[in-house]
Structures are given as structure tokens and as C-alpha cells.
Design an enzyme around this catalytic site. Sequence first.
Site, PDB file in Angstrom:
ATOM      1  N   ARG A  16       1.135   3.583  -3.298  1.00 58.78           N
ATOM      2  CA  ARG A  16       0.373   4.294  -2.270  1.00 58.78           C
ATOM      3  C   ARG A  16       0.064   3.320  -1.117  1.00 58.78           C
ATOM      4  O   ARG A  16       0.422   2.128  -1.177  1.00 58.78           O
ATOM      5  CB  ARG A  16      -0.923   4.861  -2.847  1.00 58.78           C
ATOM      6  CG  ARG A  16      -1.919   3.783  -3.205  1.00 58.78           C
ATOM      7  CD  ARG A  16      -3.214   4.346  -3.756  1.00 58.78           C
ATOM      8  NE  ARG A  16      -4.277   3.358  -3.633  1.00 58.78           N
ATOM      9  CZ  ARG A  16      -5.492   3.489  -4.123  1.00 58.78           C
ATOM     10  NH1 ARG A  16      -5.809   4.586  -4.782  1.00 58.78           N
ATOM     11  NH2 ARG A  16      -6.397   2.545  -3.948  1.00 58.78           N
ATOM     12  N   VAL A  61       0.866  -7.169 -11.364  1.00 60.29           N
ATOM     13  CA  VAL A  61       1.242  -8.453 -10.748  1.00 60.29           C
ATOM     14  C   VAL A  61       0.570  -9.655 -11.412  1.00 60.29           C
ATOM     15  O   VAL A  61       0.987 -10.790 -11.198  1.00 60.29           O
ATOM     16  CB  VAL A  61       0.951  -8.469  -9.226  1.00 60.29           C
ATOM     17  CG1 VAL A  61       1.848  -7.478  -8.507  1.00 60.29           C
ATOM     18  CG2 VAL A  61      -0.526  -8.207  -8.931  1.00 60.29           C
ATOM     19  N   TYR A 152     -12.653 -11.664  -2.526  1.00 64.21           N
ATOM     20  CA  TYR A 152     -11.516 -11.149  -1.750  1.00 64.21           C
ATOM     21  C   TYR A 152     -11.108 -12.153  -0.672  1.00 64.21           C
ATOM     22  O   TYR A 152      -9.933 -12.478  -0.510  1.00 64.21           O
ATOM     23  CB  TYR A 152     -11.921  -9.815  -1.127  1.00 64.21           C
ATOM     24  CG  TYR A 152     -10.811  -9.085  -0.392  1.00 64.21           C
ATOM     25  CD1 TYR A 152      -9.880  -8.337  -1.084  1.00 64.21           C
ATOM     26  CD2 TYR A 152     -10.728  -9.137   1.004  1.00 64.21           C
ATOM     27  CE1 TYR A 152      -8.877  -7.644  -0.412  1.00 64.21           C
ATOM     28  CE2 TYR A 152      -9.733  -8.452   1.688  1.00 64.21           C
ATOM     29  CZ  TYR A 152      -8.808  -7.705   0.974  1.00 64.21           C
ATOM     30  OH  TYR A 152      -7.821  -7.034   1.644  1.00 64.21           O
ATOM     31  N   LYS A 156      -7.559 -14.208  -0.106  1.00 62.04           N
ATOM     32  CA  LYS A 156      -6.720 -13.977   1.073  1.00 62.04           C
ATOM     33  C   LYS A 156      -6.473 -15.277   1.848  1.00 62.04           C
ATOM     34  O   LYS A 156      -5.422 -15.464   2.450  1.00 62.04           O
ATOM     35  CB  LYS A 156      -7.335 -12.890   1.956  1.00 62.04           C
ATOM     36  CG  LYS A 156      -7.356 -11.509   1.282  1.00 62.04           C
ATOM     37  CD  LYS A 156      -5.951 -11.030   0.905  1.00 62.04           C
ATOM     38  CE  LYS A 156      -5.923  -9.618   0.364  1.00 62.04           C
ATOM     39  NZ  LYS A 156      -4.564  -9.142   0.066  1.00 62.04           N
ATOM     40  N   THR A 187      -6.502   3.361   4.465  1.00 58.10           N
ATOM     41  CA  THR A 187      -5.962   3.617   3.120  1.00 58.10           C
ATOM     42  C   THR A 187      -7.159   3.893   2.211  1.00 58.10           C
ATOM     43  O   THR A 187      -8.298   3.872   2.665  1.00 58.10           O
ATOM     44  CB  THR A 187      -5.197   2.391   2.560  1.00 58.10           C
ATOM     45  OG1 THR A 187      -6.132   1.334   2.324  1.00 58.10           O
ATOM     46  CG2 THR A 187      -4.110   1.900   3.506  1.00 58.10           C
TER      47      THR A 187
HETATM   48  P1  NAD Z   1      -4.382   0.514  -1.620  1.00 59.25           P
HETATM   49  O1  NAD Z   1      -5.552   0.374  -2.535  1.00 59.25           O
HETATM   50  O2  NAD Z   1      -3.998   1.864  -1.174  1.00 59.25           O
HETATM   51  O3  NAD Z   1      -3.086  -0.174  -2.249  1.00 59.25           O
HETATM   52  C1  NAD Z   1      -3.141  -1.258  -3.120  1.00 59.25           C
HETATM   53  C2  NAD Z   1      -2.141  -0.997  -4.235  1.00 59.25           C
HETATM   54  O4  NAD Z   1      -2.152  -2.124  -5.128  1.00 59.25           O
HETATM   55  C3  NAD Z   1      -2.490   0.245  -5.056  1.00 59.25           C
HETATM   56  O5  NAD Z   1      -1.370   1.070  -5.168  1.00 59.25           O
HETATM   57  C4  NAD Z   1      -2.910  -0.344  -6.392  1.00 59.25           C
HETATM   58  O6  NAD Z   1      -2.637   0.497  -7.504  1.00 59.25           O
HETATM   59  C5  NAD Z   1      -2.066  -1.608  -6.440  1.00 59.25           C
HETATM   60  N1  NAD Z   1      -2.551  -2.546  -7.434  1.00 59.25           N
HETATM   61  C6  NAD Z   1      -3.844  -2.854  -7.754  1.00 59.25           C
HETATM   62  N2  NAD Z   1      -3.863  -3.728  -8.775  1.00 59.25           N
HETATM   63  C7  NAD Z   1      -2.573  -3.983  -9.095  1.00 59.25           C
HETATM   64  C8  NAD Z   1      -1.945  -4.797 -10.062  1.00 59.25           C
HETATM   65  N3  NAD Z   1      -2.660  -5.545 -10.936  1.00 59.25           N
HETATM   66  N4  NAD Z   1      -0.596  -4.842 -10.093  1.00 59.25           N
HETATM   67  C9  NAD Z   1       0.116  -4.084  -9.247  1.00 59.25           C
HETATM   68  N5  NAD Z   1      -0.399  -3.279  -8.323  1.00 59.25           N
HETATM   69  C10 NAD Z   1      -1.743  -3.231  -8.250  1.00 59.25           C
HETATM   70  O7  NAD Z   1      -4.739  -0.399  -0.376  1.00 59.25           O
HETATM   71  P2  NAD Z   1      -3.844  -0.936   0.848  1.00 59.25           P
HETATM   72  O8  NAD Z   1      -4.703  -0.931   2.030  1.00 59.25           O
HETATM   73  O9  NAD Z   1      -2.523  -0.245   0.920  1.00 59.25           O
HETATM   74  O10 NAD Z   1      -3.643  -2.459   0.412  1.00 59.25           O
HETATM   75  C11 NAD Z   1      -2.394  -3.130   0.461  1.00 59.25           C
HETATM   76  C12 NAD Z   1      -2.637  -4.597   0.750  1.00 59.25           C
HETATM   77  O11 NAD Z   1      -3.175  -4.744   2.062  1.00 59.25           O
HETATM   78  C13 NAD Z   1      -3.635  -5.281  -0.187  1.00 59.25           C
HETATM   79  O12 NAD Z   1      -3.183  -6.578  -0.508  1.00 59.25           O
HETATM   80  C14 NAD Z   1      -4.891  -5.365   0.651  1.00 59.25           C
HETATM   81  O13 NAD Z   1      -5.730  -6.424   0.251  1.00 59.25           O
HETATM   82  C15 NAD Z   1      -4.301  -5.587   2.023  1.00 59.25           C
HETATM   83  N6  NAD Z   1      -5.193  -5.252   3.131  1.00 59.25           N
HETATM   84  C16 NAD Z   1      -5.756  -4.023   3.253  1.00 59.25           C
HETATM   85  C17 NAD Z   1      -6.564  -3.741   4.349  1.00 59.25           C
HETATM   86  C18 NAD Z   1      -7.190  -2.393   4.562  1.00 59.25           C
HETATM   87  O14 NAD Z   1      -8.058  -2.264   5.459  1.00 59.25           O
HETATM   88  N7  NAD Z   1      -6.810  -1.356   3.852  1.00 59.25           N
HETATM   89  C19 NAD Z   1      -6.811  -4.735   5.291  1.00 59.25           C
HETATM   90  C20 NAD Z   1      -6.236  -5.983   5.145  1.00 59.25           C
HETATM   91  C21 NAD Z   1      -5.419  -6.235   4.043  1.00 59.25           C
END
Ligand code: NAD
Length: 254
Positions: A16, A61, A152, A156, A187
Site C-alpha cells: 500500500r 524486512v 523514527y 531515518k 498515506t
Molecule cells: P504506509 O504505512 O502506507 O506503508 C508502509 C508499508 O510498510 C505498509 O505496507 C506496511 O505494511 C509495511 N511494513 C510495515 N512493517 C513491515 C515489515 N516489518 N516488513 C515489511 N513491510 C512492512 O506508509 P507510507 O507513507 O507509504 O510509507 C512508506 C515509507 O515512506 C516508510 O519508510 C515511511 O517511513 C516513509 N515516509 C513516509 C512519510 C509520510 O508522510 N507518509 C513521510 C516520510 C517518509
Amino acid sequence: MGCLEGKVAIITGAARGQGAAAARLFVAEGARVVIGDVLDDLGKELAESLGAAAIYRHLDVSSEDDWKAVVDEAVETLGGVDVLVNNAGILRFAALPDMPLEDYMRIVNVNQVGTFLGMRAVAKPMMAAGKGSIVNISSVEGLAGMPYLTAYTSTKFAIRGMSKVAALELGPNGIRVNSVHPGMIETDMVKDAAGGHDIDLSPAAKRIPLRRMGTSEDIAEVVLFLASDRSAYVTGAELAADGGATATHAFYMV
Ligand code: NAD
């Protein structure tokens, strides 16, 4: 011809959100994609919607065994791994004095250890092939601190640092490693961290130069650039995709 034609990519956390958007774009650009996640139903559904170019595999992971199984399969049945996107991540809000060690370590294990294990798992096959691109998803929290996000933020920053070390070590083997630093992206991550409650982030988004939150598709385009040969001379770089949020500091007033 798509810019990932003939390439095999593994994208973690791709059931997702941003990972799913990258999977869709990568397939549209000609890649074969292994969608890894722990959300098996959603992941399978996405892979089915993308046809023969995508498969879903359960990939926690933080598990060495899962990484070995997925990378071995990609090497044996898909011919190798050209691109790894370490995208899986989790977020928890907690004040520093109240953060249980267990929660802290869970975030470290997924975000930081997961990224390390992923890079380690693909390094040898990529070295044998003499090419590869690793894209590590950090965050604006890998560039600056944010209250209530000790764990977090630490992961990062770690991802940003280990991307540079990997770029230094693997560059002579033709492997590029870069980090992406998304800003506030629409998201379910923040909602999940808030216990399923919707949080209105629009006031914060209105304070940044581009005056909006980012979309998963905004980030997928950046990841695509770094994954593809269009960024052939880019390694060890950190690319902020944050609407300009980190272009200033806290003294700035809108
Ligand atoms: P999201 O929660 O929709 O997606 C994260 C995905 O990681 C999910 O599908 C979840 O099931 C999966 N996940 C969680 N634990 C896991 C594991 N142990 N093994 C495999 N998969 C696992 O959120 P997103 O926004 O799509 O996040 C994607 C990346 O972007 C992340 O690394 C997040 O930290 C980073 N990020 C997000 C934002 C934001 O504002 N949404 C901002 C900066 C960085």
C-alpha cells in the site's frame, strides 16, 4: 520503451502507500517487480492487479530468513536483482520520557535493521552482476528532528548515513545507493500511528513552500528516477521530496 525495461526490482512495504505507487509505476515502466510486505492480502491483490510482471512475497524486512528466501528466488527465477527499494517503515509517536524500549526497538528493527538487511541481501548478487541501484526511503526526519519521534527520527538518520556508506563501498562495483526524504505524504501511516484516527495535516501543509501534502505518486517518480539508468551518475545523494519543507528552519514565518 519504459525506463526500467528488462529490470527486476524488489520493493519492500509495497502492499500500500508509497511502495504500492512505486510498484505500479515500475511495472508501467517495464520492470518485473517483487512486492514485499507483511500485509499479505493487500499485497497479493496489488500483484494480481498488475498482471504477470508483479509477484507478491511475504517479506518481513526484519527477518534474515525472509530476505534470503526472496533474494534467492529473484536470482534463481527472475535472473537477478537490478533495483532494491527499501521502503517499508513504521511510525510511532511518543514523548521521549514515556517511550518503552520495546517500541523503540520495534521501530529500529523494521526501519533501520530492515534497510541494512535488504542492502546486505542484494549486495552480493548485484556485485556479481556489476550493476544495481538501491533506493532507501528515509524521510525529512532523516534531515532534521521532530518532537515525539525519537525512534523514527533516529532510524531515518541511520538510513541516510548507511546509504552513504553503502554508496562508498559498492560504487566500484557499479552499484548506486541513494536516499529519498519524503515530506508529509498522504498515506495511512500517520493515521495508523494515531491509533486509526484521521489527523488533519492540512494546516502544516499550508506552511510549506508548495502549500500541499505530497502524494505517493510524487514520491514514486523520484524513486523511479533513482532506480533507473537516468540517474546513472547519482550515488551517495540524498534527495528531499518534501514540497520545500526542509529548505528553511524554524525561524521562518509564513
Ligand atoms: P504506509 O504505512 O502506507 O506503508 C508502509 C508499508 O510498510 C505498509 O505496507 C506496511 O505494511 C509495511 N511494513 C510495515 N512493517 C513491515 C515489515 N516489518 N516488513 C515489511 N513491510 C512492512 O506508509 P507510507 O507513507 O507509504 O510509507 C512508506 C515509507 O515512506 C516508510 O519508510 C515511511 O517511513 C516513509 N515516509 C513516509 C512519510 C509520510 O508522510 N507518509 C513521510 C516520510 C517518509
